[in-house]
Design a protein around this motif. Structure first.
Motif, PDB file in Angstrom:
ATOM      1  N   LEU A 172      11.870   5.122 -35.170  1.00  0.00           N
ATOM      2  CA  LEU A 172      10.447   4.990 -34.869  1.00  0.00           C
ATOM      3  C   LEU A 172       9.592   6.020 -35.587  1.00  0.00           C
ATOM      4  N   THR A 173      10.218   7.043 -36.187  1.00  0.00           N
ATOM      5  CA  THR A 173       9.451   8.014 -36.979  1.00  0.00           C
ATOM      6  C   THR A 173       8.905   7.370 -38.253  1.00  0.00           C
ATOM      7  N   GLU A 174       9.427   6.187 -38.605  1.00  0.00           N
ATOM      8  CA  GLU A 174       8.947   5.479 -39.790  1.00  0.00           C
ATOM      9  C   GLU A 174       7.655   4.710 -39.525  1.00  0.00           C
ATOM     10  N   THR A 175       7.247   4.620 -38.274  1.00  0.00           N
ATOM     11  CA  THR A 175       6.122   3.758 -37.905  1.00  0.00           C
ATOM     12  C   THR A 175       4.844   4.098 -38.652  1.00  0.00           C
ATOM     13  N   GLU A 176       4.536   5.366 -38.772  1.00  0.00           N
ATOM     14  CA  GLU A 176       3.274   5.773 -39.390  1.00  0.00           C
ATOM     15  C   GLU A 176       3.362   5.903 -40.906  1.00  0.00           C
ATOM     16  N   ASN A 177       4.473   5.498 -41.490  1.00  0.00           N
ATOM     17  CA  ASN A 177       4.660   5.651 -42.936  1.00  0.00           C
ATOM     18  C   ASN A 177       4.226   4.436 -43.740  1.00  0.00           C
ATOM     19  N   ASN A 178       3.631   3.446 -43.075  1.00  0.00           N
ATOM     20  CA  ASN A 178       3.142   2.276 -43.794  1.00  0.00           C
ATOM     21  C   ASN A 178       1.914   1.724 -43.084  1.00  0.00           C
ATOM     22  N   ALA A 179       1.144   0.913 -43.800  1.00  0.00           N
ATOM     23  CA  ALA A 179      -0.134   0.414 -43.290  1.00  0.00           C
ATOM     24  C   ALA A 179       0.011  -0.557 -42.131  1.00  0.00           C
ATOM     25  N   VAL A 180       1.169  -1.218 -42.012  1.00  0.00           N
ATOM     26  CA  VAL A 180       1.371  -2.192 -40.952  1.00  0.00           C
ATOM     27  C   VAL A 180       1.790  -1.534 -39.642  1.00  0.00           C
ATOM     28  N   ARG A 181       2.360  -0.331 -39.735  1.00  0.00           N
ATOM     29  CA  ARG A 181       2.926   0.398 -38.602  1.00  0.00           C
ATOM     30  C   ARG A 181       4.155  -0.319 -38.028  1.00  0.00           C
ATOM     31  N   CYS A 182       4.987  -0.786 -38.929  1.00  0.00           N
ATOM     32  CA  CYS A 182       6.282  -1.357 -38.573  1.00  0.00           C
ATOM     33  C   CYS A 182       7.352  -0.352 -38.995  1.00  0.00           C
ATOM     34  N   PRO A 183       8.275   0.015 -38.099  1.00  0.00           N
ATOM     35  CA  PRO A 183       9.257   1.063 -38.408  1.00  0.00           C
ATOM     36  C   PRO A 183      10.367   0.645 -39.362  1.00  0.00           C
ATOM     37  N   PRO A 185      10.911  -0.339 -43.048  1.00  0.00           N
ATOM     38  CA  PRO A 185      10.147  -0.324 -44.299  1.00  0.00           C
ATOM     39  C   PRO A 185      10.182  -1.641 -45.060  1.00  0.00           C
ATOM     40  N   VAL A 186      11.322  -2.298 -45.088  1.00  0.00           N
ATOM     41  CA  VAL A 186      11.436  -3.566 -45.805  1.00  0.00           C
ATOM     42  C   VAL A 186      10.579  -4.640 -45.135  1.00  0.00           C
ATOM     43  N   MET A 187      10.725  -4.778 -43.837  1.00  0.00           N
ATOM     44  CA  MET A 187       9.928  -5.754 -43.096  1.00  0.00           C
ATOM     45  C   MET A 187       8.442  -5.403 -43.166  1.00  0.00           C
ATOM     46  N   ALA A 188       8.127  -4.113 -43.138  1.00  0.00           N
ATOM     47  CA  ALA A 188       6.736  -3.675 -43.203  1.00  0.00           C
ATOM     48  C   ALA A 188       6.069  -4.169 -44.479  1.00  0.00           C
ATOM     49  N   GLN A 189       6.765  -4.074 -45.601  1.00  0.00           N
ATOM     50  CA  GLN A 189       6.198  -4.534 -46.870  1.00  0.00           C
ATOM     51  C   GLN A 189       6.014  -6.042 -46.869  1.00  0.00           C
ATOM     52  N   GLN A 190       6.964  -6.763 -46.304  1.00  0.00           N
ATOM     53  CA  GLN A 190       6.847  -8.215 -46.221  1.00  0.00           C
ATOM     54  C   GLN A 190       5.662  -8.613 -45.331  1.00  0.00           C
ATOM     55  N   MET A 191       5.501  -7.897 -44.226  1.00  0.00           N
ATOM     56  CA  MET A 191       4.376  -8.162 -43.336  1.00  0.00           C
ATOM     57  C   MET A 191       3.053  -7.864 -44.038  1.00  0.00           C
ATOM     58  N   PHE A 192       2.999  -6.757 -44.772  1.00  0.00           N
ATOM     59  CA  PHE A 192       1.783  -6.370 -45.493  1.00  0.00           C
ATOM     60  C   PHE A 192       1.396  -7.462 -46.490  1.00  0.00           C
TER      61      PHE A 192
END
Length: 359
Positions: A172-183, A185-192
């Motif tokens: 969960l420390t990864e949550t604030e590391n991307n614009a989507v706030r998904c912990p 990183p791979v899924m976060a980029q896909q969501m973005f």
């Protein structure tokens, strides 16, 4: 108008999206809580508009001013008043819908209830009001931190794109590391990328925010009508665009037998009571049992889209609502700190209420 929340740790928010500003009065906060202005500002910054191209481009610093209740960096026990002044209103963006009812907005219901409405961004019904909640929730977080209670939310789903891992399988420390706030990183980029594609179409998409609360001691909550999960549900459902709330095993729990769903108690090596599973989501009988509290909040697609939509006006005539202005194509990235704030307000209130439950 229902602009207050809480029994002891109480807040009352005020202001409109295109008015002078928005703010909150916090009553019942104990004296002596460290008032960390940098932390409170950082929480507001997490919610503010203009963070990336997948959020509204309205430019608001969302810097707050303290009007009362704080002295030499500590709360005084008296009402705390905070204000956040609006800086980037574009009321002209809404002049074309002054007499129209936008689909899935509060325009019609406010008009029916009050006989008057502020059409500039929805006035009081605008999600901009939630900035005041985040400011108050940040103070509640500071109080809870002194008790060892931590509230953490993250985006788990955008449209049909869903994280299949539970919170204890994620970093969960990864949550604030991307614009989507998904912990993840791979899924976060896909969501973005998906949200950005929806934005380019002038449309919007919904999503889900998960929240986990660690460190809550057993015994917080009230029986019958003021159950802890009931208050969490009310708090979450009071957030703009929220369409669903479930805690613990939620709807999936119906697929289990009682023998599978029951959380068996045991004593650990430190002679503390725990449960071997946590289908209850940390709450039993409306009262915390000491395990992690976890829940999900579903957000609908943002109602304002950059496409023409058929509706009616105040005279009952057919009208074509034209999408204009600056709006989020997906609300969930900015909703994460709002969910945390409301959860923190609920827990801070129950902490203080619990102090009067026994001698």
């Amino acid at each position: 108008m229902g602009s207050t929340y809480g029994k002891i740790f109480k807040i009352a928010t005020f202001g409109e999206s295109h008015g002078v500003g928005i703010g909150v009065v916090i009553e019942g906060c104990p004296a002596g809580v460290t008032f960390d202005t940098d932390f409170i500002q950082s929480e507001l910054t997490r919610r503010k508009p203009g963070q990336s191209r997948i959020t509204t481009q309205r430019k608001e610093a969302d810097e707050f001013e303290v009007l009362s209740g704080v002295f030499e960096g500590k709360t005084t026990g008296t009402p705390i008043a905070l204000i956040i002044r609006n800086e980037d209103q574009r009321s002209k963006d809404y002049s074309h819908i002054a007499a129209q009812f936008r689909p899935s907005h509060a325009d019609y219901t406010y008009q029916v209830k009050y006989g008057v409405r502020d059409y500039r961004g929805g006035g009081r019904s605008s999600a901009r009001e939630t900035a005041a909640r985040v400011a108050a929730g940040a103070l509640a977080k500071l109080l809870l931190a002194e008790l060892g209670v931590n509230v953490q939310a993250y985006v788990s789903q955008v449209g049909a794109m869903k994280l299949e891992k539970s919170y204890d399988e994620l970093d969960l420390t990864e949550t604030e590391n991307n614009a989507v706030r998904c912990p993840d990183p791979v899924m976060a980029q896909q969501m973005f990328d998906y949200i950005d594609s929806v934005r380019k179409l002038g449309d919007s998409v919904g999503g889900v925010v998960n929240c986990v609360i660690k460190g809550t001691p057993a015994g917080w909550g009230e029986p019958v009508f003021d159950k802890l999960h009931a208050e969490l549900g009310k708090a979450m459902l009071s957030i703009n665009a929220v369409k669903g709330f479930e805690y613990g095993s939620g709807f999936e729990g119906v697929t289990l037998l009682g023998s599978q769903h029951n959380d068996a108690f045991y004593i650990d090596d430190n002679e503390k009571v725990h449960t071997r599973t946590n289908h209850s989501g940390g709450i039993q009988g409306g009262i915390s049992n000491g395990e992690d509290i976890y829940f999900k909040v579903a957000f609908k697609p943002v109602a304002t889209i950059m496409q023409d939509q058929e509706s009616i006006d105040q005279h009952g005539d057919v009208a074509i609502v034209q999408g204009k202005g600056r709006h989020d194509p997906c609300v969930v990235p900015r909703a994460v700190p709002i969910v945390e704030a409301m959860a923190a307000l609920v827990l801070a209130d129950f902490y203080l209420r619990n102090k009067s439950s026994r001698v």
